[in-house]
Design an enzyme around this catalytic site. Structure first.
Site, PDB file in Angstrom:
ATOM      1  N   THR A 143       0.845  -1.187   0.000  1.00  0.00           N
ATOM      2  CA  THR A 143       0.000   0.000   0.000  1.00  0.00           C
ATOM      3  C   THR A 143       0.881   1.237   0.000  1.00  0.00           C
ATOM      4  OG1 THR A 143      -1.623   1.297   1.219  1.00  0.00           O
ATOM      5  CG2 THR A 143      -0.253  -0.152   2.546  1.00  0.00           C
TER       6      THR A 143
ATOM      7  N   GLU B  66      -5.012  -2.735   4.333  1.00  0.00           N
ATOM      8  CA  GLU B  66      -4.647  -3.416   5.582  1.00  0.00           C
ATOM      9  C   GLU B  66      -5.817  -4.191   6.185  1.00  0.00           C
ATOM     10  OE1 GLU B  66      -3.768  -0.381   4.722  1.00  0.00           O
ATOM     11  OE2 GLU B  66      -1.866   0.246   5.621  1.00  0.00           O
TER      12      GLU B  66
ATOM     13  N   LYS C 147      -6.137  10.889  -2.345  1.00  0.00           N
ATOM     14  CA  LYS C 147      -6.597   9.779  -3.178  1.00  0.00           C
ATOM     15  C   LYS C 147      -7.249  10.302  -4.445  1.00  0.00           C
ATOM     16  CE  LYS C 147      -7.600   5.103  -2.179  1.00  0.00           C
ATOM     17  NZ  LYS C 147      -8.415   4.101  -1.525  1.00  0.00           N
TER      18      LYS C 147
ATOM     19  N   TRP D 145      -3.255   6.469  -4.675  1.00  0.00           N
ATOM     20  CA  TRP D 145      -2.668   7.428  -3.741  1.00  0.00           C
ATOM     21  C   TRP D 145      -1.641   8.366  -4.358  1.00  0.00           C
ATOM     22  CZ3 TRP D 145      -5.205   8.036   0.495  1.00  0.00           C
ATOM     23  CH2 TRP D 145      -5.863   6.960   1.088  1.00  0.00           C
TER      24      TRP D 145
HETATM   25  P1  AMP Z   1      -6.543   1.692   0.231  1.00  0.00           P
HETATM   26  O1  AMP Z   1      -5.675   1.023   1.223  1.00  0.00           O
HETATM   27  O2  AMP Z   1      -5.809   2.177  -0.960  1.00  0.00           O
HETATM   28  O3  AMP Z   1      -7.733   0.866  -0.112  1.00  0.00           O
HETATM   29  O4  AMP Z   1      -7.098   3.020   0.889  1.00  0.00           O
HETATM   30  C1  AMP Z   1      -7.823   3.028   2.084  1.00  0.00           C
HETATM   31  C2  AMP Z   1      -8.220   4.428   2.411  1.00  0.00           C
HETATM   32  O5  AMP Z   1      -9.032   4.963   1.366  1.00  0.00           O
HETATM   33  C3  AMP Z   1      -9.049   4.585   3.653  1.00  0.00           C
HETATM   34  O6  AMP Z   1      -8.273   4.572   4.832  1.00  0.00           O
HETATM   35  C4  AMP Z   1      -9.703   5.932   3.385  1.00  0.00           C
HETATM   36  O7  AMP Z   1      -8.824   7.008   3.661  1.00  0.00           O
HETATM   37  C5  AMP Z   1      -9.955   5.889   1.898  1.00  0.00           C
HETATM   38  N1  AMP Z   1     -11.306   5.381   1.640  1.00  0.00           N
HETATM   39  C6  AMP Z   1     -11.679   4.132   1.296  1.00  0.00           C
HETATM   40  N2  AMP Z   1     -13.009   4.048   1.135  1.00  0.00           N
HETATM   41  C7  AMP Z   1     -13.508   5.270   1.405  1.00  0.00           C
HETATM   42  C8  AMP Z   1     -14.832   5.836   1.444  1.00  0.00           C
HETATM   43  N3  AMP Z   1     -15.903   5.125   1.146  1.00  0.00           N
HETATM   44  N4  AMP Z   1     -14.936   7.136   1.792  1.00  0.00           N
HETATM   45  C9  AMP Z   1     -13.861   7.886   2.090  1.00  0.00           C
HETATM   46  N5  AMP Z   1     -12.603   7.413   2.066  1.00  0.00           N
HETATM   47  C10 AMP Z   1     -12.419   6.123   1.729  1.00  0.00           C
END
Ligand code: AMP
Length: 540
Positions: A185, A330, A438, A443
């Site tokens: 990640t 995670e 994001k 990211w």
């Molecule tokens: P990832 O590990 O790339 O899947 O990113 C996870 C992160 O994406 C989370 O900790 C949030 O900061 C953001 N995220 C995922 N889903 C949402 C959602 N529905 N609304 C807002 N932020 C989200």
């Protein structure tokens, strides 16, 4: 006293056995990277996975070896995953959207031995292969007819490679806590970090998302798995769909609105999942063409906050139920879904649509709470916002080959999100503690952009924040304090960044300020900058 029940290890490949035995005839449809639609069955996928496992064994792959994949969602990618896991090795998904330095770091950190590559990504891998010191063979996910000229060492076409192996392999058996998958990640600061899933966590997560208030897949369902296998395990669909016997439709490289629409229609898809940016493309296509969505019943949207307009369009204009999802790599990745519940049944349509903007509530298998800066629990009152902490059998306990402690007392993992939880259990993200942005589901490290920007002559200090953007959910805004007497312009800063960071990381705009606010410990106060610029509109 221990219970007297069988010690049956939860091994991920037993899901495929179950699916193939009980739903072997179930179709699996892929928009192939070569172009045409390919049709196969769950039974065929299993047979070919066994050949992958045998062929890997012939290559000398053994328990715990890391095998990389850089591939779209296709049935071949799925076969490769199960073949790797059934052999006791670890599938390591590479996200092709990462930039060269990150991929170089990740492959070397993981010490991948073999790499499976889709045709689309051959140029990316060719440009980097001299740095991939541990990779001894490249298997291109195609047949001999489509095999390109390539300088990749020991390159072979996948179909030729598995043709050389029989399907009489017997899956290996081992402890259920054995590592099964690895996904780095970049949603943290510093180098990307490897999240190491186990067989047990993959199986439990697959079962968890099949709870009715989550994806709730059943054998009659047809699921279009758009969320990429290379980013957060395709939200467990690779396990949940075969476990349920649902028909899987894989979009390959076709992520545009028209391609997605075609699959939804021709395959009579009734449920699907993807990040908001993908749905924006589909909704635009529907508006331009006047098409409807007669078969689609529900759409899970997550990975970034779902814009209220998107919820309304799906629900009101197309009659499709929106399920807002939140999670992170995670967490395997699913943490919450915003399915309505009994206690919300009295709400009118407006109130329900509003509630769907929240990120949702946890299924069994995830615990969550919010705490203040000192770690004190905050009430579930829908107002008190704090650090969002989680735990559960599918939440990571550390990162691959990193010694750092990632869990607080009591085994809680800090998500880096700031949220509140209401009395009905619906969580709402209000901000982000982690210093990342994001964009389109991927990211951008604000720290890397800031570090590049401060190298620009005339820049005293730089801060980058993510602001909401209609297409990409968030885009970076660069905030700069100029050197005294400097008349540096925005274009010059952007031109300076060109070539120093990935193209899609370049901020959409630059604003100049006299001062950037800092915390008592000297950190840039991102939250107050986000507040200050919340009404800023990008000029492009
Ligand atoms: P990832 O590990 O790339 O899947 O990113 C996870 C992160 O994406 C989370 O900790 C949030 O900061 C953001 N995220 C995922 N889903 C949402 C959602 N529905 N609304 C807002 N932020 C989200």
């Amino acid at each position: 006293m221990l219970g007297l029940m069988q010690d049956y290890p939860l091994l991920a490949h037993t899901i495929l056995d179950h699916g193939a035995l009980n739903h072997g005839e179930r179709e699996m449809v892929t928009r192939s990277v070569e172009g045409p639609i390919r049709r196969t069955t769950l039974a065929d996928v299993r047979r070919r996975s066994l050949r992958v496992a045998r062929a890997l064994e012939l290559e000398g792959v053994k328990l715990g070896d890391r095998i990389a994949t850089m591939a779209w969602n296709t049935e071949r990618h799925l076969e490769v995953w199960f073949g790797i896991m059934g052999n006791g090795a670890i599938y390591h998904t590479l996200n092709p959207r990462l930039f060269a330095e990150q991929l170089d770091y990740i492959v070397n950190h993981a010490e991948d031995e073999i790499m499976f590559v889709d045709l689309t990504f051959v140029p990316i891998v060719e440009a980097l292969q001299s740095k991939f010191g541990t990779v001894r063979k490249y298997i291109l996910l195609t047949d001999s007819e489509h095999m390109p000229e390539t300088n990749l060492p020991n390159a072979v076409a996948y179909e030729d490679w598995i043709d050389s192996a029989d399907d009489d392999f017997i899956w290996k058996s081992f402890d259920e806590n054995t590592a099964a998958g690895l996904c780095y990640t970049s949603g943290t600061t510093g180098n990307p970090k490897g999240v190491l899933y186990s067989h047990r966590s993959n199986v439990l997560h697959g079962l968890m998302v099949n709870q009715p208030d989550v994806f709730g897949l059943k054998s009659e369902d047809v699921i279009l798995a758009i969320v990429p296998m290379f980013h957060a395990n395709a939200w467990a669909l690779s396990f949940a769909a075969p476990a349920a016997g649902a028909k899987m439709v894989m979009p390959g490289a076709g992520m545009d609105g028209k391609s997605i629409y075609e699959l939804l229609e021709t395959e009579k898809v009734n449920c699907t999942a993807a990040v908001p940016t993908v749905w924006l493309g589909l909704l635009q296509y529907l508006e331009e063409t006047g098409q409807k969505l007669p078969y689609l019943e529900k759409v899970v949207i997550g990975g970034a906050a779902v814009p209220p307009m998107m919820i309304r369009k799906f629900e009101l204009d197309y009659g499709v139920e929106v399920i807002h999802g939140w999670g992170m790599t995670e967490m395997s990745p699913l943490g919450t879904t915003g399915k309505m519940k009994n206690a919300t049944s009295h709400l009118d349509q407006e109130a329900r649509l509003k509630l769907k903007e929240k990120q949702g509530r946890t299924p069994y298998g995830v615990e969550m709470k919010v705490v203040d800066d000192d770690g004190n629990d905050l009430p579930r009152d829908g107002k008190s916002a704090g650090h969002l902490l989680v735990k559960g059998p599918c939440v990571s306990s550390g990162y691959f080959r990193l010694d750092e402690q990632t869990l607080s007392d009591g085994g809680w993992f800090d998500t880096g999100d700031i949220a509140n939880i209401d009395p009905l259990g619906f969580m709402q993200i209000t901000d982000r503690d982690k210093d990342v942005i994001k964009s389109g589901g991927e990211w951008i490290s604000s720290i890397d952009v800031e570090n590049a920007a401060v190298g620009c002559p005339g820049v005293t200090e730089a801060a980058v924040i993510g602001l909401s953007h209609p297409k990409w959910t968030e885009r970076p805004l660069l905030i700069v304090v100029r050197d005294a007497g400097s008349d540096l312009e925005a274009d010059a800063v952007l031109a300076y960044l060109d070539g120093k960071i990935a193209k899609w990381w370049i901020p959409d705009d630059v604003v100049f300020v006299d001062e950037i606010p800092h915390t008592a410990t000297g950190k840039i106060q991102k939250m107050s900058l986000r507040e200050q610029f919340k009404d800023f509109e990008f000029s492009k």
